[in-house]
Write a protein that holds these residues in place. Structure first.
Motif, PDB file in Angstrom:
ATOM      1  N   MET A  46     -26.777 -61.238  19.277  1.00  0.00           N
ATOM      2  CA  MET A  46     -27.998 -60.920  20.033  1.00  0.00           C
ATOM      3  C   MET A  46     -28.217 -59.398  20.125  1.00  0.00           C
ATOM      4  SD  MET A  46     -28.706 -61.641  24.036  1.00  0.00           S
ATOM      5  CE  MET A  46     -28.473 -63.401  24.003  1.00  0.00           C
ATOM      6  N   LEU A  47     -27.133 -58.643  20.374  1.00  0.00           N
ATOM      7  CA  LEU A  47     -27.272 -57.185  20.485  1.00  0.00           C
ATOM      8  C   LEU A  47     -27.062 -56.540  19.113  1.00  0.00           C
ATOM      9  CD1 LEU A  47     -25.230 -56.588  23.788  1.00  0.00           C
ATOM     10  CD2 LEU A  47     -27.663 -57.139  23.538  1.00  0.00           C
ATOM     11  N   LEU A  48     -28.020 -55.740  18.692  1.00  0.00           N
ATOM     12  CA  LEU A  48     -27.976 -55.151  17.354  1.00  0.00           C
ATOM     13  C   LEU A  48     -27.172 -53.862  17.290  1.00  0.00           C
ATOM     14  CD1 LEU A  48     -31.753 -55.379  16.367  1.00  0.00           C
ATOM     15  CD2 LEU A  48     -29.908 -56.892  15.622  1.00  0.00           C
ATOM     16  N   ARG A  49     -27.312 -53.093  18.359  1.00  0.00           N
ATOM     17  CA  ARG A  49     -26.683 -51.769  18.362  1.00  0.00           C
ATOM     18  C   ARG A  49     -26.814 -51.178  19.763  1.00  0.00           C
ATOM     19  NH1 ARG A  49     -31.865 -51.367  17.377  1.00  0.00           N
ATOM     20  NH2 ARG A  49     -33.051 -49.621  18.234  1.00  0.00           N
ATOM     21  N   ILE A  50     -26.151 -50.077  20.028  1.00  0.00           N
ATOM     22  CA  ILE A  50     -26.472 -49.309  21.224  1.00  0.00           C
ATOM     23  C   ILE A  50     -27.682 -48.444  20.856  1.00  0.00           C
ATOM     24  CG2 ILE A  50     -25.723 -47.491  22.818  1.00  0.00           C
ATOM     25  CD1 ILE A  50     -22.906 -48.669  22.593  1.00  0.00           C
ATOM     26  N   ASP A  51     -28.803 -48.727  21.523  1.00  0.00           N
ATOM     27  CA  ASP A  51     -30.023 -47.956  21.251  1.00  0.00           C
ATOM     28  C   ASP A  51     -29.920 -46.584  21.917  1.00  0.00           C
ATOM     29  OD1 ASP A  51     -33.127 -48.184  20.434  1.00  0.00           O
ATOM     30  OD2 ASP A  51     -32.947 -47.120  22.344  1.00  0.00           O
ATOM     31  N   HIS A  52     -29.543 -46.593  23.195  1.00  0.00           N
ATOM     32  CA  HIS A  52     -29.387 -45.307  23.875  1.00  0.00           C
ATOM     33  C   HIS A  52     -28.483 -45.434  25.089  1.00  0.00           C
ATOM     34  CE1 HIS A  52     -32.855 -47.048  26.149  1.00  0.00           C
ATOM     35  NE2 HIS A  52     -32.309 -46.433  27.178  1.00  0.00           N
ATOM     36  N   VAL A  89     -27.104 -48.389  30.040  1.00  0.00           N
ATOM     37  CA  VAL A  89     -26.900 -48.527  28.594  1.00  0.00           C
ATOM     38  C   VAL A  89     -28.032 -49.392  28.057  1.00  0.00           C
ATOM     39  CG1 VAL A  89     -25.366 -49.379  26.783  1.00  0.00           C
ATOM     40  CG2 VAL A  89     -24.402 -48.340  28.842  1.00  0.00           C
ATOM     41  N   GLY A  90     -28.679 -48.924  26.996  1.00  0.00           N
ATOM     42  CA  GLY A  90     -29.762 -49.687  26.369  1.00  0.00           C
ATOM     43  C   GLY A  90     -29.310 -50.248  25.030  1.00  0.00           C
ATOM     44  N   TYR A  91     -29.428 -51.583  24.877  1.00  0.00           N
ATOM     45  CA  TYR A  91     -29.035 -52.241  23.628  1.00  0.00           C
ATOM     46  C   TYR A  91     -30.274 -52.675  22.852  1.00  0.00           C
ATOM     47  CZ  TYR A  91     -24.396 -52.780  25.731  1.00  0.00           C
ATOM     48  OH  TYR A  91     -23.179 -52.544  26.323  1.00  0.00           O
ATOM     49  N   GLY A  92     -30.265 -52.469  21.566  1.00  0.00           N
ATOM     50  CA  GLY A  92     -31.339 -52.944  20.707  1.00  0.00           C
ATOM     51  C   GLY A  92     -31.237 -54.451  20.497  1.00  0.00           C
ATOM     52  N   VAL A  93     -32.384 -55.133  20.560  1.00  0.00           N
ATOM     53  CA  VAL A  93     -32.451 -56.572  20.257  1.00  0.00           C
ATOM     54  C   VAL A  93     -33.627 -56.805  19.313  1.00  0.00           C
ATOM     55  CG1 VAL A  93     -31.416 -57.351  22.441  1.00  0.00           C
ATOM     56  CG2 VAL A  93     -33.889 -57.043  22.303  1.00  0.00           C
ATOM     57  N   MET A 123     -40.768 -44.096  23.438  1.00  0.00           N
ATOM     58  CA  MET A 123     -41.125 -44.118  22.015  1.00  0.00           C
ATOM     59  C   MET A 123     -41.749 -45.456  21.593  1.00  0.00           C
ATOM     60  SD  MET A 123     -37.694 -42.131  20.702  1.00  0.00           S
ATOM     61  CE  MET A 123     -38.087 -41.979  18.976  1.00  0.00           C
ATOM     62  N   GLY A 124     -42.543 -46.030  22.497  1.00  0.00           N
ATOM     63  CA  GLY A 124     -43.282 -47.248  22.149  1.00  0.00           C
ATOM     64  C   GLY A 124     -42.476 -48.532  22.201  1.00  0.00           C
ATOM     65  N   ALA A 125     -41.260 -48.466  22.681  1.00  0.00           N
ATOM     66  CA  ALA A 125     -40.411 -49.672  22.707  1.00  0.00           C
ATOM     67  C   ALA A 125     -40.834 -50.610  23.844  1.00  0.00           C
ATOM     68  CB  ALA A 125     -38.955 -49.260  22.913  1.00  0.00           C
ATOM     69  N   SER A 126     -40.464 -51.886  23.686  1.00  0.00           N
ATOM     70  CA  SER A 126     -40.553 -52.853  24.787  1.00  0.00           C
ATOM     71  C   SER A 126     -39.178 -52.913  25.418  1.00  0.00           C
ATOM     72  CB  SER A 126     -40.909 -54.243  24.256  1.00  0.00           C
ATOM     73  OG  SER A 126     -42.195 -54.231  23.723  1.00  0.00           O
ATOM     74  N   ILE A 127     -39.143 -52.802  26.750  1.00  0.00           N
ATOM     75  CA  ILE A 127     -37.836 -52.745  27.430  1.00  0.00           C
ATOM     76  C   ILE A 127     -37.785 -53.715  28.604  1.00  0.00           C
ATOM     77  CG2 ILE A 127     -37.424 -50.337  26.811  1.00  0.00           C
ATOM     78  CD1 ILE A 127     -38.179 -49.621  29.770  1.00  0.00           C
ATOM     79  N   LEU A 172     -25.895 -51.005  34.825  1.00  0.00           N
ATOM     80  CA  LEU A 172     -27.318 -51.274  34.623  1.00  0.00           C
ATOM     81  C   LEU A 172     -27.555 -51.361  33.118  1.00  0.00           C
ATOM     82  CD1 LEU A 172     -30.227 -51.611  35.666  1.00  0.00           C
ATOM     83  CD2 LEU A 172     -30.408 -49.108  35.681  1.00  0.00           C
ATOM     84  N   THR A 173     -28.085 -52.505  32.681  1.00  0.00           N
ATOM     85  CA  THR A 173     -28.197 -52.804  31.247  1.00  0.00           C
ATOM     86  C   THR A 173     -29.655 -53.025  30.882  1.00  0.00           C
ATOM     87  OG1 THR A 173     -25.991 -53.771  31.274  1.00  0.00           O
ATOM     88  CG2 THR A 173     -27.425 -54.423  29.459  1.00  0.00           C
ATOM     89  N   GLU A 174     -30.045 -52.412  29.785  1.00  0.00           N
ATOM     90  CA  GLU A 174     -31.441 -52.474  29.341  1.00  0.00           C
ATOM     91  C   GLU A 174     -31.490 -53.082  27.947  1.00  0.00           C
ATOM     92  OE1 GLU A 174     -33.243 -48.563  29.279  1.00  0.00           O
ATOM     93  OE2 GLU A 174     -34.907 -49.231  28.045  1.00  0.00           O
ATOM     94  N   LEU A 175     -32.461 -53.958  27.719  1.00  0.00           N
ATOM     95  CA  LEU A 175     -32.725 -54.464  26.365  1.00  0.00           C
ATOM     96  C   LEU A 175     -33.906 -53.684  25.793  1.00  0.00           C
ATOM     97  CD1 LEU A 175     -32.515 -58.329  26.987  1.00  0.00           C
ATOM     98  CD2 LEU A 175     -30.664 -56.730  26.428  1.00  0.00           C
TER      99      LEU A 175
END
Ligand code: MC0
Length: 140
Positions: A1-7, A84-88, A115-119, A131-134
């Motif tokens: 489900m999680l692709l990478r650490i985005d930020h 921590v923000g994870y890419g999905v 940067m235009g992302a949906s979070i 605190l975790t962000e997608l």
């Protein structure tokens, strides 16, 4: 489900000073600066690396007012890692799957992010105090 650490989101009192610090110590480059009124932050994204699943960043966050998520965090804990923000791939699907496992969603539906992302945020009390962000982005 999680692709990478985005930020990694880092709370600070003075965005300009913290940008200079990350530029001079780590040689990072700012790729975006925004004010997000809804989230109550002035923020900057500094590019760290590119990977197969997309890029990763340091996100520096300065509160717009004391009575905001980051303002309250700074008052209670001081400067440091805020989230921590994870890419999905599909944030709506990921939220449904995570919610079904009993984790509280702070956002039932995605909001506008850097940067235009949906979070969307997940409750830190259900993720071991983190605190975790997608993040779903078209920027990879
Ligand atoms: C608060 N708590 C945290 C925390 N913030 N724990 C870990 N990490 C954090 N960042 C803990 C507190 O220590 C406290 O625990 C409990 O959560 C309640 O905190 P509070 O100070 O009473 O504040 P609340 O409940 O009003 O709000 C906390 C909550 C909120 C996490 C629900 O900050 C929130 O909804 N955050 C999501 C939105 C956000 O953070 N936006 C800013 C970044 P104790 O044990 O003392 O009770 S926006 C962003 O980053 C965008 C631009 C992007 O990435 O693109």
């Amino acid at each position: 489900m999680l692709l990478r650490i985005d930020h990694v989101g880092i709370a600070c009192h003075n965005l300009s000073e913290k940008i200079e610090f990350y530029e001079s110590v780590f040689g990072l480059t700012v790729v975006s600066r925004e004010i997000n009124e809804e989230q109550g932050v002035r923020e900057a994204m500094l590019h760290v690396a590119d990977g197969d699943q997309g890029a990763s960043y340091v996100q520096l966050l300065e509160p717009l007012h004391p009575d905001t998520a980051v303002g309250k965090f700074l008052a209670k804990r001081g400067e440091g890692v805020h989230h921590v923000g994870y890419g999905v791939t599909d944030i709506t699907k990921a939220l449904a799957e995570i919610s079904a496992k009993g984790v509280r969603l702070l956002d039932e539906r995605p909001r506008h992010g850097s940067m235009g992302a949906s979070i969307a945020f997940l409750h830190p009390k259900d993720i071991g105090g983190v605190l975790t962000e997608l993040v779903e982005t078209s920027r990879h």
